[in-house]
Design an enzyme around this catalytic site. Structure first.
Site, PDB file in Angstrom:
ATOM      1  N   CYS A 182      19.698   0.256   3.419  1.00  0.00           N
ATOM      2  CA  CYS A 182      19.199  -0.914   4.135  1.00  0.00           C
ATOM      3  C   CYS A 182      18.587  -0.467   5.451  1.00  0.00           C
ATOM      4  O   CYS A 182      18.544   0.713   5.765  1.00  0.00           O
ATOM      5  CB  CYS A 182      20.282  -1.949   4.315  1.00  0.00           C
ATOM      6  SG  CYS A 182      21.599  -1.415   5.363  1.00  0.00           S
ATOM      7  N   ALA A 222       0.810  -1.225   0.000  1.00  0.00           N
ATOM      8  CA  ALA A 222       0.000   0.000   0.000  1.00  0.00           C
ATOM      9  C   ALA A 222       0.840   1.270   0.000  1.00  0.00           C
ATOM     10  O   ALA A 222       0.476   2.265  -0.624  1.00  0.00           O
ATOM     11  CB  ALA A 222      -0.924   0.000   1.224  1.00  0.00           C
TER      12      ALA A 222
END
Ligand code: PLP
Length: 372
Positions: free
Chosen positions: A312, A188
């Site tokens: 990351c 989403a």
């Protein structure tokens, strides 16, 4: 943060105001969608309305959409299901695919980042996997894979095709049947919905991969109380994104003009995936000799949020494994920046970037950090 420039939609798009309003309204009551009382039934109707909206985005019947916590879960669900029978994945997949299984074999890509179809065929012959996973659009470069061609090869070899559709949703039309996709992961927060909600959409092969057991939710395909507010907002984001796909393509004009200006300012910049099909909102480029970390931090100090595409979880910057897989050495894969636009982007965002970039580039040139 109001006067900051946001050019990092591929990491997370800002929440659409209408999705926020809907979420807040749904959160106001205890809508457990499995409860039989009125609150529960209202929750159920939010979930089922969202299922219709997400299904419409990828053109499958609503019964084939399973809500979950996001694309990392969807990717893991499909890959772990097929692990015992063999899985191969493309070399430029998101880490939630690349690291879902130990020792997975990777399909090579060309210097433009497109799956090497001969390499795919060779790997299918050698490994005889049950599943192939290829993302529709790469999150770093925006490169679009030829999914129908890939699907024909995969199916001809008796395997099924999983696609990470996170960066394609709302950016290009996704039709699972026409593209030959058996499993599709969606998230989403890349289309203006909230973080922590997504879906696995099933194609037409009849298999339902399942990761979480212990409750009857999602017709037993995904146990756990549904995130009703998040799902409702995801549904609305899917509907809004689908309605705006045509308008989204206008970003290509901004992006292409941006790249022309970028090359005028800094002729030694290398733009990745420029010679192949890309989504309209993304530009990834390297400035050989510079460090991605320095570039990103300098931009951040100017109030401009960009990415190198592979930050990351610790927030550190490292070499882009996507660029490495495309055949680039450290000079190029450690010096990349990505800008990505979306539903609320404007020309002025790119202008602000280019003004800051000109300053930064001249500074680096003066310090002889880069050869210009
Ligand atoms: N796949 C791709 C291509 C992505 O860009 C991301 C987001 O970072 C994910 C998967 C993970 O999605 P989520 O944040 O919903 O787990």
């Amino acid at each position: 943060m109001n006067n900051r420039i946001y050019l990092d939609y591929n990491a997370s798009a800002p929440l659409r105001p209408k999705c926020r309003d809907l979420m807040m309204a749904v959160l106001d009551a205890p809508h457990n969608a499995s409860s039989v009382h009125g609150f529960g039934r209202a929750g159920r109707s939010f979930v089922e309305a969202a299922r219709d909206q997400v299904a419409a985005l990828v053109n499958v019947p609503a019964s084939q959409v399973i809500f979950n916590s996001g694309a990392t879960e969807a990717n893991n669900t499909v890959l772990k299901h097929f692990a015992p029978e063999g899985v191969v994945v493309s070399a430029t997949e998101h880490l939630s695919v690349l690291e879902a299984l130990d020792g997975v074999k990777t399909i090579p890509v060309t210097v433009q980042g497109v799956v090497d179809l001969e390499g795919l065929e060779a790997l299918l012959n050698a490994e005889k996997p049950a599943l192939v996973s290829v993302m529709i659009v790469n999150n770093e470069t925006g490169v679009i894979q030829p999914i129908k061609e890939i699907s024909d090869i995969v199916h001809r070899n008796g395997a099924l095709l999983h696609c990470d559709g996170v960066q394609a949703a709302g950016r290009i039309t996704i039709d699972m049947a026409a593209m030959g996709v058996d499993f599709l992961s969606l998230s989403a927060h890349k289309i203006g919905g909230p973080q922590g909600v997504g879906a696995l959409a099933l194609g037409f092969c009849g298999v339902t991969p399942t990761l979480l057991y212990g409750g009857g939710q999602e017709k037993k395909a995904r146990a756990g109380t549904e995130n009703v507010a998040g799902i409702a907002a995801f549904g609305l984001a899917a509907e809004l994104a689908k309605a705006q796909i045509e308008k989204f393509q206008e970003l290509e004009i901004l992006r292409d003009a941006f790249e022309t200006q970028l090359l005028e300012i800094s002729p030694n910049v290398i733009i990745h995936g420029k010679e192949t099909a890309r989504v309209a909102n993304t530009s990834m480029f390297s400035l050989p000799g510079a460090s991605a970390e320095t570039l990103m931090m300098a931009m951040d100090l100017e109030g401009i949020a960009v990415s190198n595409g592979s930050a990351c979880s610790s927030g550190t910057v490292r070499s882009s494994y996507v660029l490495e897989a495309m055949g680039h050495g450290p000079e190029i894969s450690t010096s990349a920046l990505r800008i990505s636009m979306g539903w609320n982007s404007a020309q002025s965002d790119l202008d602000a970037f280019l003004t800051a970039w000109t300053k930064l580039y001249n500074r680096l040139k003066d310090k002889e950090k880069i050869s210009a």
